[in-house]
Enzyme design. Sequence first.
Site, PDB file in Angstrom:
ATOM      1  N   HIS A 111       0.841  -1.205   0.000  1.00 53.52           N
ATOM      2  CA  HIS A 111       0.000   0.000   0.000  1.00 53.52           C
ATOM      3  C   HIS A 111       0.876   1.255   0.000  1.00 53.52           C
ATOM      4  CE1 HIS A 111      -3.050  -2.675   2.330  1.00 53.52           C
ATOM      5  NE2 HIS A 111      -3.513  -2.534   1.103  1.00 53.52           N
ATOM      6  N   LYS A 117     -16.423  -7.602   9.106  1.00 54.98           N
ATOM      7  CA  LYS A 117     -17.269  -7.680  10.306  1.00 54.98           C
ATOM      8  C   LYS A 117     -16.405  -7.622  11.552  1.00 54.98           C
ATOM      9  CE  LYS A 117     -21.111 -10.167   8.261  1.00 54.98           C
ATOM     10  NZ  LYS A 117     -20.452 -10.708   7.040  1.00 54.98           N
ATOM     11  N   ARG A 157      -1.774  -6.286  -8.299  1.00 53.19           N
ATOM     12  CA  ARG A 157      -0.594  -7.084  -7.970  1.00 53.19           C
ATOM     13  C   ARG A 157      -0.363  -8.202  -8.967  1.00 53.19           C
ATOM     14  NH1 ARG A 157      -2.900  -8.097  -2.142  1.00 53.19           N
ATOM     15  NH2 ARG A 157      -4.624  -8.415  -3.582  1.00 53.19           N
ATOM     16  N   SER A 192      -2.967  -7.748   3.122  1.00 53.30           N
ATOM     17  CA  SER A 192      -3.235  -7.543   4.553  1.00 53.30           C
ATOM     18  C   SER A 192      -3.653  -8.869   5.199  1.00 53.30           C
ATOM     19  CB  SER A 192      -4.345  -6.510   4.746  1.00 53.30           C
ATOM     20  OG  SER A 192      -3.968  -5.282   4.200  1.00 53.30           O
TER      21      SER A 192
END
Length: 171
Positions: A25, A49, A98, A136
Amino acid sequence: MTPTSPPVGRLALYPGSFDPLTNGHVDIILRGARLFDRILVAVLVSADKNPLFSVEERVGIVQEVFREYSNVEVDAFDGLLVDYARRKRATAIVRGLRAVSDFEYEFQMALMNRHLEPALETVFMMPAEQYTYLSSRLIKEVFGLGGEVRALVPPVVEARLRAKKGRTNGS
Ligand code: PNS
């Protein structure tokens, strides 16, 4: 201003969950900051969530990493990205690509966003090769299982991961 003259200070949005921010990022943000007058990192509030980092933490991390970059801003957003982009008067959405595997999802999103707001362009940028496998999700998984992620995330992210998991520097 004629229809073809650029607005003063082109703003690009770089939206995402950033749970957490990775070096991939960071690489894309730096590329965007060179291409546009300003880049606004737009952190999705309801990323998941059960995000590992709260939206305040995710925004705070970006703020800390880009403290010295006057044309990199950060904000949280919720709802439709195109609505947020209109409110911010952004001219483009930046997304990182990517690998081919990203393409289908990104293509769908870009065309849906174009359908919703034809004036907003999506610009894809490739990160440096060493970050093409980074995500991530993998960072959280590898770190959670005791793996080393130091070279893959900014130092502040590694420190926050350690603090969350109660791991010290040597463990
Ligand atoms: O980091 P991510 O999870 O890949 O980012 C996805 C993001 C935030 C770009 C996407 O989920 C999004 O734009 N969400 C906002 C809601 C929206 O506008 N959905 C329609 C997208 S076509």
